[in-house]
Write an enzyme that holds these catalytic residues in place. Structure first.
Site, PDB file in Angstrom:
ATOM      1  N   GLU A 143      -6.640 -10.456  -1.305  1.00  0.00           N
ATOM      2  CA  GLU A 143      -7.445 -10.197  -0.100  1.00  0.00           C
ATOM      3  C   GLU A 143      -8.916 -10.057  -0.466  1.00  0.00           C
ATOM      4  OE1 GLU A 143      -5.816  -6.940   2.206  1.00  0.00           O
ATOM      5  OE2 GLU A 143      -3.752  -7.571   1.822  1.00  0.00           O
ATOM      6  N   ASN A 194       1.922  -5.314  -3.056  1.00  0.00           N
ATOM      7  CA  ASN A 194       0.517  -5.594  -2.759  1.00  0.00           C
ATOM      8  C   ASN A 194      -0.228  -4.290  -2.487  1.00  0.00           C
ATOM      9  OD1 ASN A 194      -1.503  -7.696  -2.068  1.00  0.00           O
ATOM     10  ND2 ASN A 194      -1.355  -6.899   0.023  1.00  0.00           N
ATOM     11  N   ASP A 215     -12.654  -9.714  -0.899  1.00  0.00           N
ATOM     12  CA  ASP A 215     -13.974  -9.702  -0.264  1.00  0.00           C
ATOM     13  C   ASP A 215     -14.826  -8.694  -1.022  1.00  0.00           C
ATOM     14  OD1 ASP A 215     -12.922  -7.295   0.808  1.00  0.00           O
ATOM     15  OD2 ASP A 215     -12.758  -8.112   2.828  1.00  0.00           O
ATOM     16  N   HIS A 273     -10.568  -5.598  -2.384  1.00  0.00           N
ATOM     17  CA  HIS A 273     -11.637  -5.310  -1.411  1.00  0.00           C
ATOM     18  C   HIS A 273     -12.685  -4.483  -2.154  1.00  0.00           C
ATOM     19  CE1 HIS A 273      -9.371  -6.816   1.987  1.00  0.00           C
ATOM     20  NE2 HIS A 273      -8.340  -6.065   1.659  1.00  0.00           N
ATOM     21  N   GLU A 312       0.801  -1.243   0.000  1.00  0.00           N
ATOM     22  CA  GLU A 312       0.000   0.000   0.000  1.00  0.00           C
ATOM     23  C   GLU A 312       0.826   1.281   0.000  1.00  0.00           C
ATOM     24  OE1 GLU A 312      -2.605  -0.545   3.351  1.00  0.00           O
ATOM     25  OE2 GLU A 312      -3.573  -2.286   2.457  1.00  0.00           O
TER      26      GLU A 312
HETATM   27  O1  9MR Z   1      -7.916  -7.648   8.304  1.00  0.00           O
HETATM   28  C1  9MR Z   1      -6.922  -6.889   8.982  1.00  0.00           C
HETATM   29  C2  9MR Z   1      -7.508  -6.303  10.239  1.00  0.00           C
HETATM   30  O2  9MR Z   1      -7.784  -7.337  11.166  1.00  0.00           O
HETATM   31  C3  9MR Z   1      -6.551  -5.292  10.841  1.00  0.00           C
HETATM   32  O3  9MR Z   1      -7.170  -4.644  11.932  1.00  0.00           O
HETATM   33  C4  9MR Z   1      -6.136  -4.291   9.802  1.00  0.00           C
HETATM   34  C5  9MR Z   1      -5.158  -3.313  10.378  1.00  0.00           C
HETATM   35  O4  9MR Z   1      -4.659  -2.446   9.461  1.00  0.00           O
HETATM   36  O5  9MR Z   1      -5.554  -4.953   8.705  1.00  0.00           O
HETATM   37  C6  9MR Z   1      -6.463  -5.786   8.072  1.00  0.00           C
HETATM   38  O6  9MR Z   1      -5.862  -6.366   6.933  1.00  0.00           O
HETATM   39  C7  9MR Z   1      -5.464  -5.437   5.929  1.00  0.00           C
HETATM   40  C8  9MR Z   1      -4.289  -6.020   5.188  1.00  0.00           C
HETATM   41  O7  9MR Z   1      -3.271  -6.327   6.071  1.00  0.00           O
HETATM   42  C9  9MR Z   1      -3.796  -5.068   4.119  1.00  0.00           C
HETATM   43  N1  9MR Z   1      -4.852  -4.680   3.242  1.00  0.00           N
HETATM   44  C10 9MR Z   1      -6.045  -4.185   3.865  1.00  0.00           C
HETATM   45  C11 9MR Z   1      -6.553  -5.190   4.884  1.00  0.00           C
HETATM   46  C12 9MR Z   1      -7.868  -4.728   5.429  1.00  0.00           C
HETATM   47  O8  9MR Z   1      -7.713  -3.535   6.155  1.00  0.00           O
END
Ligand code: 9MR
Length: 492
Positions: free
Chosen positions: A280, A214, A282, A251, A172
């Site tokens: 990822e 990613n 959803d 997402h 990101e």
């Molecule tokens: O699903 C993850 C969530 O449990 C955490 O609180 C969050 C913290 O930033 O990260 C989420 O996973 C993220 C992933 O690592 C990177 N892409 C976005 C995902 C959703 O926020």
């Protein structure tokens, strides 16, 4: 200039659900109608996501939270359906290096060991990121932070050296919106080269690992962020910076909806010489058709090596209120699950490929007519008018220059030399006209194997208005629905 219609879709395939329905129908009439036969598929449809994906040499993965592994419903589904695992949070920087120089793999190893014991691949996630940094890292900047990033990558990759085949090295790093710029962060402020330093460090730390960039909101080919990441990857490949793959988080929701040009995005990145992965996934509300489309997009691109969904059940999701996953809170399979399974099984029954891949007539292969399947009439510029904004129509095919279209290597349909088939909008009903070629995504078209012509910007189909077939019928963009007024043959 022989007529070269798009390949016809193959014989009707029995997708999993159709096959089940036919099988049930056969059972219900057995003994009454003996003549009814159901053609058995050559290969039985797979009954789990992992098996179904494996038929295409893809993995099907899931994000796992260590503290849920004691929940037997959760663990059983995860074990049964998936063959790749991403730690949802446990391999992030705050989890693995809570104090500077002191690594802690307790939670990460719980997931790693569970995956190992159950024969699953692990995707490493994630080594350098502006978010979920431990406090000590948030407080660093400049050279100290740059060195801390390097040490972190080396420390984590050393622990799993040779055992985690894929790593999200940088996560990101680009800004949302139209700027196409890097995201401001403490890592970015150490200098623009931080991303390539991260990749070079990772390559040295574990030369056997596939190294990925990613990100989210890079699925829509027309978005500035997508283009910015694409340009970075192209630059890395040109300069020999080690990068092997791009992860598209996917997402999808109302603010960041799925667009069928996702397939174009995957193709364009793959053409740079990297693998692409859906990392990822959803989707808000879990619409079955959208899930199926994402699967088909991946299957259509040979370098798309796998799909990971971001959680097991809706109740496990980081966005549980959007119910965006394949299993409901009780662990029941949702419609979206069956859509994904069917999409994965489709095309394997008869050994064929994905059902509706893009086709590319040889670029520069001359000009030809675009003939409507329903009408038998050709796409025509009325009266040979060359003015920008002239709307095209269906008309009796003839050899005039106002029906001669050249499909270029960049996906334009050119006519009169420098005019392009142009969408005057990106939603249902948008007019289709000619306009001076300028390279925009609204002037690019993808030819699909089922005979549709899909606008790259909109993801919508070239459509004869109202299903009309007569001379003078206008064309428009419209949601693809399989009708013959959306099917074309191109005879260049
Ligand atoms: O699903 C993850 C969530 O449990 C955490 O609180 C969050 C913290 O930033 O990260 C989420 O996973 C993220 C992933 O690592 C990177 N892409 C976005 C995902 C959703 O926020």
């Amino acid at each position: 200039m022989g007529v070269n219609a798009f390949p016809r879709p193959g014989a009707r395939r029995f997708t999993g659900r159709l096959y089940r329905a036919l099988a049930a129908a056969t059972v219900s009439v057995v003994g009454v109608v003996t003549a009814l036969t159901v053609t058995q598929p050559a290969t039985a449809a797979a009954s789990t996501l992992a098996e179904a994906a494996a038929q295409h040499n893809r993995y099907f993965g899931v994000a796992i939270a260590a503290n849920r592994l004691n929940d037997s419903v959760y663990a059983n589904i995860a074990n049964r359906e998936f063959n790749s695992v991403t730690a949802e949070n446990e391999m992030k920087i705050d989890a693995t290096e809570p104090q500077q120089g002191r690594f802690d793999f307790t939670q990460a190893d719980r997931i790693f060991n569970w995956a190992r014991q159950n024969g699953k691949q692990v995707r490493g996630h994630t080594l350098a990121w502006h978010s979920q940094q431990p406090q000590w890292m948030q407080n660093l900047g400049g050279q100290a932070l740059r060195q801390a990033m390097i040490n972190h990558i080396q420390g984590v990759m050393a622990h799993y050296r040779g055992q985690i085949p894929i790593w999200d090295v940088v996560n990101e790093a680009f800004e949302d919106g139209n700027s196409g710029r890097r995201r401001d962060s403490n890592l970015q402020r150490t200098g623009d080269d931080w991303i390539e330093v991260a990749f070079r460090t990772a390559r040295q730390a574990d030369p056997s690992a596939k190294l990925c960039y990613n990100d989210y909101n890079i699925e829509n080919w027309t978005w500035a962020k997508t283009q910015a990441v694409y340009n970075m990857v192209r630059d890395f490949k040109a300069r020999g910076v080690p990068i092997d793959c791009v992860g598209f988080q996917s997402h999808f929701n109302s603010g960041s909806p799925y667009n069928s040009n996702f397939r174009t995005t995957l193709q364009q990145f793959a053409a740079l010489g990297v693998d692409v992965e859906i990392t990822e996934l959803d989707i808000e509300g879990a619409p079955p058709q959208t899930f199926a489309n994402v699967v088909k997009d991946c299957l259509a691109v040979s370098r798309c090596t796998g799909i990971t969904v971001w959680g097991v059940r809706d109740s496990d999701s980081w966005r549980s209120n959007q119910t965006p996953l394949l299993f409901d809170g009780n662990g029941n399979k949702k419609q979206a699950y069956y859509a994904v399974l069917d999409a994965l099984n489709e095309g394997t029954d008869d050994g064929g490929g994905p059902s509706n891949p893009p086709v590319s007539p040889p670029p520069g292969g001359g000009s030809g007519q675009i003939r409507g399947v329903a009408s038998g009439r050709c796409i025509d510029v009325p009266n040979g008018n060359t003015a920008d904004g002239t709307q095209v129509q269906l008309y009796d095919c003839h050899s005039g220059s106002n029906q001669q279209w050249t499909y270029t290597s960049s996906g334009e349909f050119r006519i009169f030399g420098n005019k392009c088939l142009d969408a005057g909008g990106s939603s249902n009903g948008a007019v289709v006209q000619i306009y001076s070629c300028w390279g925009g995504a609204n002037q690019k078209w993808e030819l699909r194997a089922d005979g549709t012509i899909v606008g790259v910007q909109s993801g919508l189909c070239l459509d004869a208005v109202g299903g009309g077939t007569g001379n003078g019928t206008r064309l428009q963009l419209y949601s693809c629905w399989g009708g013959n007024n959306q099917k074309w043959s191109y005879n260049a």
